[in-house]
Each structure stands twice: as C-alpha cells, then as structure tokens.
Scaffold this active site. Structure first.
Site, PDB file in Angstrom:
ATOM      1  N   ARG A 233      52.405  44.755  43.452  1.00  0.00           N
ATOM      2  CA  ARG A 233      52.518  45.427  44.742  1.00  0.00           C
ATOM      3  C   ARG A 233      52.467  44.376  45.845  1.00  0.00           C
ATOM      4  O   ARG A 233      51.700  43.416  45.758  1.00  0.00           O
ATOM      5  CB  ARG A 233      51.380  46.434  44.949  1.00  0.00           C
ATOM      6  CG  ARG A 233      51.598  47.773  44.265  1.00  0.00           C
ATOM      7  CD  ARG A 233      52.734  48.584  44.898  1.00  0.00           C
ATOM      8  NE  ARG A 233      52.940  49.863  44.234  1.00  0.00           N
ATOM      9  CZ  ARG A 233      53.798  50.086  43.235  1.00  0.00           C
ATOM     10  NH1 ARG A 233      54.543  49.117  42.771  1.00  0.00           N
ATOM     11  NH2 ARG A 233      53.933  51.289  42.716  1.00  0.00           N
ATOM     12  N   GLU A 262      57.585  47.462  52.711  1.00  0.00           N
ATOM     13  CA  GLU A 262      58.941  47.794  52.225  1.00  0.00           C
ATOM     14  C   GLU A 262      59.543  48.950  53.014  1.00  0.00           C
ATOM     15  O   GLU A 262      58.815  49.865  53.375  1.00  0.00           O
ATOM     16  CB  GLU A 262      58.868  48.164  50.737  1.00  0.00           C
ATOM     17  CG  GLU A 262      58.454  46.976  49.888  1.00  0.00           C
ATOM     18  CD  GLU A 262      58.240  47.341  48.423  1.00  0.00           C
ATOM     19  OE1 GLU A 262      58.602  48.469  48.019  1.00  0.00           O
ATOM     20  OE2 GLU A 262      57.720  46.498  47.678  1.00  0.00           O
ATOM     21  N   HIS A 280      62.687  45.620  45.033  1.00  0.00           N
ATOM     22  CA  HIS A 280      61.816  46.504  44.239  1.00  0.00           C
ATOM     23  C   HIS A 280      62.603  47.209  43.116  1.00  0.00           C
ATOM     24  O   HIS A 280      62.687  48.446  43.076  1.00  0.00           O
ATOM     25  CB  HIS A 280      61.129  47.549  45.135  1.00  0.00           C
ATOM     26  CG  HIS A 280      59.877  48.115  44.524  1.00  0.00           C
ATOM     27  ND1 HIS A 280      58.781  48.477  45.248  1.00  0.00           N
ATOM     28  CD2 HIS A 280      59.559  48.380  43.231  1.00  0.00           C
ATOM     29  CE1 HIS A 280      57.837  48.955  44.440  1.00  0.00           C
ATOM     30  NE2 HIS A 280      58.304  48.911  43.197  1.00  0.00           N
TER      31      HIS A 280
HETATM   32  P1  NDP Z   1      47.705  48.715  33.958  1.00  0.00           P
HETATM   33  O1  NDP Z   1      46.706  49.639  34.562  1.00  0.00           O
HETATM   34  O2  NDP Z   1      47.979  48.788  32.502  1.00  0.00           O
HETATM   35  O3  NDP Z   1      47.307  47.194  34.299  1.00  0.00           O
HETATM   36  C1  NDP Z   1      46.764  46.823  35.525  1.00  0.00           C
HETATM   37  C2  NDP Z   1      45.952  45.539  35.326  1.00  0.00           C
HETATM   38  O4  NDP Z   1      45.465  45.126  36.599  1.00  0.00           O
HETATM   39  C3  NDP Z   1      44.787  45.710  34.400  1.00  0.00           C
HETATM   40  O5  NDP Z   1      44.804  44.675  33.454  1.00  0.00           O
HETATM   41  C4  NDP Z   1      43.543  45.595  35.296  1.00  0.00           C
HETATM   42  O6  NDP Z   1      42.557  44.862  34.598  1.00  0.00           O
HETATM   43  C5  NDP Z   1      44.069  44.806  36.491  1.00  0.00           C
HETATM   44  N1  NDP Z   1      43.399  45.224  37.713  1.00  0.00           N
HETATM   45  C6  NDP Z   1      43.297  46.475  38.210  1.00  0.00           C
HETATM   46  N2  NDP Z   1      42.578  46.465  39.345  1.00  0.00           N
HETATM   47  C7  NDP Z   1      42.221  45.186  39.555  1.00  0.00           C
HETATM   48  C8  NDP Z   1      41.463  44.530  40.564  1.00  0.00           C
HETATM   49  N3  NDP Z   1      40.919  45.216  41.583  1.00  0.00           N
HETATM   50  N4  NDP Z   1      41.297  43.192  40.474  1.00  0.00           N
HETATM   51  C9  NDP Z   1      41.828  42.502  39.460  1.00  0.00           C
HETATM   52  N5  NDP Z   1      42.565  43.067  38.462  1.00  0.00           N
HETATM   53  C10 NDP Z   1      42.753  44.383  38.518  1.00  0.00           C
HETATM   54  O7  NDP Z   1      49.032  48.938  34.796  1.00  0.00           O
HETATM   55  P2  NDP Z   1      50.536  48.551  34.419  1.00  0.00           P
HETATM   56  O8  NDP Z   1      50.531  47.232  33.735  1.00  0.00           O
HETATM   57  O9  NDP Z   1      51.197  49.683  33.768  1.00  0.00           O
HETATM   58  O10 NDP Z   1      51.137  48.396  35.901  1.00  0.00           O
HETATM   59  C11 NDP Z   1      50.616  47.418  36.769  1.00  0.00           C
HETATM   60  C12 NDP Z   1      51.174  47.561  38.169  1.00  0.00           C
HETATM   61  O11 NDP Z   1      52.520  47.109  38.210  1.00  0.00           O
HETATM   62  C13 NDP Z   1      51.255  48.988  38.716  1.00  0.00           C
HETATM   63  O12 NDP Z   1      50.026  49.426  39.235  1.00  0.00           O
HETATM   64  C14 NDP Z   1      52.307  48.877  39.797  1.00  0.00           C
HETATM   65  O13 NDP Z   1      51.711  48.598  41.033  1.00  0.00           O
HETATM   66  C15 NDP Z   1      53.140  47.663  39.354  1.00  0.00           C
HETATM   67  N6  NDP Z   1      54.508  48.067  39.000  1.00  0.00           N
HETATM   68  C16 NDP Z   1      55.564  47.548  39.711  1.00  0.00           C
HETATM   69  C17 NDP Z   1      56.859  47.893  39.403  1.00  0.00           C
HETATM   70  C18 NDP Z   1      58.028  47.331  40.152  1.00  0.00           C
HETATM   71  O14 NDP Z   1      59.068  47.973  40.201  1.00  0.00           O
HETATM   72  N7  NDP Z   1      57.922  46.148  40.727  1.00  0.00           N
HETATM   73  C19 NDP Z   1      57.146  48.865  38.343  1.00  0.00           C
HETATM   74  C20 NDP Z   1      55.981  49.318  37.635  1.00  0.00           C
HETATM   75  C21 NDP Z   1      54.718  48.926  37.966  1.00  0.00           C
HETATM   76  P3  NDP Z   1      40.998  45.214  34.787  1.00  0.00           P
HETATM   77  O15 NDP Z   1      40.872  46.702  34.561  1.00  0.00           O
HETATM   78  O16 NDP Z   1      40.304  44.374  33.772  1.00  0.00           O
HETATM   79  O17 NDP Z   1      40.679  44.817  36.172  1.00  0.00           O
END
Ligand code: NDP
Length: 317
Positions: A233, A262, A280
C-alpha cells in the site's frame, strides 16, 4: 433471495453485477442523481454491501442501520474501519488467496523492471534512439547477488520469496512477529531489515499501524545500492521521504505499483530516471479479478443462506 437488498456504492465487474442482480435486489448508488437522497430513502432496507473501495465507517453504517455484511473486493481492506463494523455488528469479508500468485508475479516483474530498467529501455527503442543513437546504456544495477528484504511475509510475501529464491536471492523479512516455521532471518524493525538487505519489498497492509513505516531513516539504512519495491500500500512508504532519498542518491531506485494518494502520482517521482511506476495493477488480470469478484458474490450468498462468511477479515474471526 430477491427480497434481500444490497448496496453497491460504485460499479463492480460484470461477473459480480450479473450474479448479484440474479440473487438480490441491488441498489446502485453511483447511478443515482442524488446518492445521499437515495441512501436516505433505501438505507433502512440494506442488509449487505458489495464494494471495491471505501470508505466504510460509522458515518456510512449509521445510514444503513440494518446492514449485516460488507463484502469487500480485494485482500487489502484498509478502506474499511473494522472497529466501526465490529461496534455495529457488521461482518466484513475480503478476497484473499485467489490473487496471491498473480500479485507475486507482478511484484517480481516490477522488481526486475526496476533493477534492469526495462521500461526505460523499451522507451529508448520506441523513440527510435536505438537506430539513431545506439544501444541503451548498461544498467548500473543487476539482479545478481542481491538480498531481498520482505516487509510483510504473509501470503503474497511468501509467494514472492519462493520466486526470488529461484533467482538466487537471499531472503530476510520483517513483520510484527517472528514466524517459527520460516527459516529466513527475521528483523524486528523495518530499519533493521533495510540495513540487512539491498532490495526492500514492501508487501504489508495499509492503515494506521503501517503508515510511513518506511521513512527517511529506513531508506538511509537501505543505502546507496538500495532499491525499494512497493506492491503493498502506498501509505506504508513516506512518499516525500522516498522522493528526497531518490533525488539525493540516498537509495538507488524504486519500483512502485501503489501510491499514497492514488490515482495521483507526484510529478517529482515521474521525473526520476531510476523509478518504475505501475498504475496499481498487482492483481489486474481478467482471470484473477473475476476470481476475486466471485468471492465477493459467494461471501454474500453464503452469509444470507447459511449465516457464515467464507473469507472474513482476521478481525472478525
Ligand atoms: P497477509 O495478511 O497474508 O500478509 C500481510 C503480512 O504483513 C503479514 O506477514 C503480517 O505479518 C505483516 N504485517 C501486518 N501488519 C503489520 C505491521 N503493522 N507491521 C509489520 N508487518 C505487518 O496479506 P497478503 O499477503 O494477502 O496481502 C498483503 C497486502 O498486499 C494487502 O494487505 C494489500 O494491501 C496488498 N495487496 C496489493 C495488491 C496490489 O494490487 N498492489 C494486490 C493485493 C494485495 P505479522 O502478522 O507477523 O505482522
């Protein structure tokens, strides 16, 4: 199920529209001359919301007091205030998994484009420079020997790691906690991760918790060979600090699929020679977007047929 009223604030894919029309009574806010007046008229009947972008917050929920579920398109749901939804007892669903591999492909493609300047090289050819001026310059960076720091080793982060390993990259990661079943080195802060790698892949969710987590200090730690890729993001990176770091040579380059505001992309970013930008498009193939749309539909149908959602967001589990 035609007696169930669904709110659709903005247009959605045909696959979603057709199936929701067949199963529910759909109210399209975007077609109304006066959306607020329509909402005031029908708000009390709405039991579900199908949407791609927000915001969903207490203000909207107050206008649809009988809503039970918000079925959101996309895995990221930072546009939905889950605290407000929990307070209003409204279920929130998203569309994980079905987009994981597509987004990982995009992330790796963007990383290679950025490091090897393929977008710029293509422009060189298209503008006739190859014929008139000679070959495109050698790139200052290479994929070879790089260490990838993944900020957010979740579903997509792991799919990126798998691909990056095949390219011979070393992998490190940062998240809120260390994962016991993962052998890659863990770093407790984004700064420590940046210091340990030369390629920082941001694939964490947006929202208040991660806002500007990649700031000037983190970019400084990444160093002059550093390349930042953001597929997560836009808000996770302090865009002004990123522009400054690129302008000053604090880091080498950046590949960005997402931006803070965006669809606006700062002119200063577009002027930088070592920056690759995409609008995006992480999940944006027809097949993957259709699979996401299907999950939006299936969550609504499941909720109203069985009282269970298929893919609730973590806060609702
Ligand atoms: P997941 O929930 O599987 O993974 C998210 C990861 O981020 C986890 O490993 C989590 O680890 C970590 N995380 C969450 N919050 C925090 C924090 N505050 N600080 C540090 N690490 C954090 O999600 P996905 O992999 O399925 O998707 C990830 C993101 O990708 C989505 O939320 C979306 O924003 C983005 N995305 C973008 C797209 C695009 O078109 N560019 C398309 C699809 C997704 P932990 O819990 O250990 O902190």
């Amino acid at each position: 199920m035609t007696s169930i009223d669904i709110l659709m604030p903005r247009p959605m894919l045909p696959i979603v529209q057709e199936q929701l029309d067949a199963a529910f009574t759909v109210h399209r806010l975007y077609e109304a001359d006066n959306p607020e007046a329509l909402l005031a008229e029908i708000g009390g009947k709405i039991r579900g919301v199908a949407m791609a972008f927000g915001p969903v917050n207490a203000e909207l929920l107050a206008k649809i007091p009988n809503a039970e579920i918000v079925s959101s398109f996309g895995v990221g749901y930072d546009h939905v205030n889950t605290d407000d939804c929990l307070a209003a007892k409204v279920m929130v669903t998203h569309t994980p998994d079905v987009l994981t591999e597509e987004v990982a492909d995009t992330a790796v493609g963007l990383m290679i484009m950025t490091i090897r300047e393929f977008g710029q090289a293509e422009q060189w050819l298209r503008r006739g420079n190859w014929e008139s001026k000679g070959p495109y310059k050698l790139t200052g960076a290479t994929m070879q020997g790089r260490t990838l720091g993944i900020f957010g080793l979740g579903r997509i982060g792991k799919a990126i790691a798998k691909r990056a390993e095949a390219f011979g990259m070393k992998i490190h990661y940062h998240g809120r906690s260390k994962q016991d079943d993962v052998s890659y080195p863990y770093h407790a802060t984004p700064k420590a991760l940046a210091a340990a790698c030369d390629t920082l892949m941001v694939v964490a969710p947006g929202g208040a918790e991660t806002k500007h987590a990649v700031n000037a200090e983190v970019l400084e730690a990444l160093g002059p060979d550093g390349i930042v890729i953001n597929i997560g993001r836009g808000t996770v990176i302090d865009e002004a600090a990123l522009i400054a770091a690129l302008e000053n040579g604090t880091i080498y380059g950046a590949g960005l699929d997402v931006f803070e505001n965006e669809p606006h992309v700062p002119e200063a970013l577009l002027k930088l020679p070592k920056v690759t930008v995409l609008p995006h498009v992480g999940s944006a193939s027809q097949a993957t977007r259709n699979a996401m749309g299907q999950l939006v539909v299936d969550n609504l149908k499941s909720w109203f047929e069985t009282g269970e959602a298929i893919t609730p967001v973590p806060e609702m589990r």
